[in-house]
Design an enzyme around this catalytic site. Structure first.
Site, PDB file in Angstrom:
ATOM      1  N   HIS A 144      13.240  -0.621 -15.364  1.00  0.00           N
ATOM      2  CA  HIS A 144      13.439   0.582 -14.470  1.00  0.00           C
ATOM      3  C   HIS A 144      14.324   1.804 -15.394  1.00  0.00           C
ATOM      4  CE1 HIS A 144      15.101   1.748 -10.089  1.00  0.00           C
ATOM      5  NE2 HIS A 144      13.969   2.215 -10.506  1.00  0.00           N
ATOM      6  N   CYS A 148      20.515   1.576  -8.719  1.00  0.00           N
ATOM      7  CA  CYS A 148      20.206   0.809 -10.027  1.00  0.00           C
ATOM      8  C   CYS A 148      19.858   1.629 -11.177  1.00  0.00           C
ATOM      9  CB  CYS A 148      18.567   0.242  -9.427  1.00  0.00           C
ATOM     10  SG  CYS A 148      18.649  -0.904  -8.074  1.00  0.00           S
TER      11      CYS A 148
HETATM   12 CA    CA Z   1      20.639  -2.387  -8.018  1.00  0.00          CA
END
Ligand code: CA
Length: 490
Positions: free
Chosen positions: A142, A84
């Site tokens: 994120h 990610c």
């Molecule tokens: Ca991911």
């Protein structure tokens, strides 16, 4: 967002990156800005075979499939990284995250330890915002949680979503858990997946299943953008589905009576909720007259996790791997106003390419000192040529005491997965990486490994580690140990 500079940019289209762009976005000589809207729809941890247009036989994605059919489908689209945080950092910055110390996910501790993607890396959102675009991010971020790393301070006029690496889906459940933790006096100790969502830094109470909430917000952004056609929009819609926790609505799972495996059924429901959401998004584009001139880009941020119900077939490997299953993603571009319908693009492309491609479409100025690793794609889509010629795409994921590394050049792929053996695959006829050809073409292996090694020496030490223990191991084991990684013994 509507300061004088933006308006001038919008009217005159003054900030040209490259004059050839006019073939893709009509010259904005009139007061109507004809530059395209750009909508990136990103899913999270979705497998290669988990959408209909890319071969799923059990998960239905009618909206995505219809868009893919009317657009260009990419059969060799790659994420910058197989998980990610670094994958998203690569997309936003147009650079390999290894080059600015962002090779790991941000720390799991509360508020990401106060860390974030270095501020000198100007995001594509900022470049588009400065070029007069109305910019929005919806969903998972994120990329840092402190104010300086917040979407609103990195080029997004609007943000709705959550800042950490994931979120629970059902408000009735996560709110109850969150309230209980607050009652217990927790603040820093509350798991990020349970925290309230936010709008531009202010907590909100999301009442819908989170995927539906994000779709609603995307629609609301598109409607707002539609009120003023003089300003094109850039929307980054980053669904956290189908990332864990695995939580689907009953009605979505009910779409798949033939799926008997429980995990696959939940997973299918989560993907279906995204498809329903994209349907609403497309309807809102049509209703506001923006459908024809919106470039829709759809993809996942990395490969799927089979143990949670994902399917990466026919690829080898999964999320986190330097095999194809880690980074090769289903992807399409859809843009009615441009003749890209029905194309299948087979040359390797990367999310690194989004930055220069979008900047070109927006006729935006890229800061002089900004370094980029990607290619402008549209000329190549139109002429069906390889955007990077003989340049390699690099993949590296650090593990305990060694690194998984691979490189893709044209159809050839060299990979070191175990840390001590290099393999060579011909992806043209072996997308599943089943036949190791390294013994047959030793010189090609040596040449490709040497190129990967050159690239690796450009990496500084990581700025952070996801888990504290990873940092301890990194130091104790004298990582990155590239002298071992790039040794060709076979
Ligand atoms: Ca991911």
């Amino acid at each position: 967002m509507k300061n004088l500079k933006h308006i001038i940019n919008a009217i005159l289209g003054v900030s040209l990156v490259c004059s050839s762009v006019t073939s893709f976005a009509s010259s904005a000589k009139s007061t109507v800005d004809e530059r395209p809207n750009i909508l990136v729809i990103l899913t999270d941890d979705m497998g290669y075979a988990d959408v209909g247009f890319n071969g799923s036989t059990d998960i239905k994605t009618p909206t995505l499939d219809a868009l893919a059919e009317k657009g260009t489908t990419f059969t060799a689209a790659y994420n910058v990284h197989p998980f990610c945080g670094p994958s998203r950092a690569g997309l936003m910055t147009g650079r390999y995250p290894h080059k600015f110390g962002s090779q790991f996910n941000l720390p799991r501790s509360s508020r990401a330890g106060g860390l974030g993607i270095p501020l000198e890396e100007t995001y594509i959102s900022k470049v588009l915002q400065d070029a007069g675009y109305f910019t929005g991010a919806v969903g998972k971020w994120h990329l840092g949680e402190k104010p300086e790393f917040h979407p609103n301070n990195r080029g997004f006029d609007e943000f709705y979503g959550f800042l950490n690496g994931g979120h629970d889906y059902f408000p009735s459940k996560f709110k109850a858990k969150y309230d209980k933790d607050v009652e217990r006096g927790f603040n820093h100790a509350i798991f990020g997946y349970l925290k309230p969502l936010e709008r531009n830094g202010k907590e909100v109470e999301e009442k819908e299943y989170v995927t539906d909430g994000l779709s609603r917000e995307a629609v609301s952004f598109i409607e707002k953008a539609g009120e003023d056609k003089k300003q094109p929009f850039f929307l980054y819609l980053a669904y956290n589905a189908p990332h864990s926790p695995m939580q689907a609505k009953q009605e979505d799972m009910a779409q798949f009576p033939e799926i008997t495996d429980k995990k696959r059924k939940v997973y299918a429901g989560m993907v279906y909720a995204v498809d329903r959401g994209v349907k609403r998004v497309v309807e809102s584009l049509k209703a506001t007259g923006q459908y024809e001139n919106t470039l829709i880009v759809f993809l996942s941020d990395n490969g799927g996790k089979p143990k949670l119900g994902a399917d990466n077939a026919p690829l080898r490997g999964r999320k986190g791997s330097a095999y194809e299953g880690g980074s090769r993603t289903p992807m399409f571009f859809h843009w009615p106003k441009q003749p890209i319908s029905g194309k299948i693009f087979t040359h390797p492309v990367s999310t690194l390419d989004f930055y220069p491609t979008f900047a070109e479409l927006a006729r935006a100025t890229i800061p002089e000192k900004k370094k980029l690793d990607g290619k402008r794609l549209f000329n190549h889509i139109m002429s069906d040529t390889n955007p990077r010629g003989d340049e390699m795409l690099y993949f590296m994921r650090h593990r305990k005491g060694f690194s998984e590394v691979s490189g893709v050049k044209n159809n050839w792929k060299v990979a070191n997965i175990s840390g001590n053996k290099w393999q060579l695959f011909n992806l043209a006829n072996d997308i599943g990486e089943t036949k190791d050809l390294s013994a047959k073409y030793p010189n090609m292996v040596r040449e490709m490994v040497a190129e990967l090694e050159d690239w690796s020496w450009t990496h500084p030490q990581p700025l952070w580690f996801h888990i504290h223990e990873e940092g301890v191991q990194w130091r104790e084991m004298a990582m990155p140990r590239f002298h071992e990684t790039f040794k060709v013994t076979n």
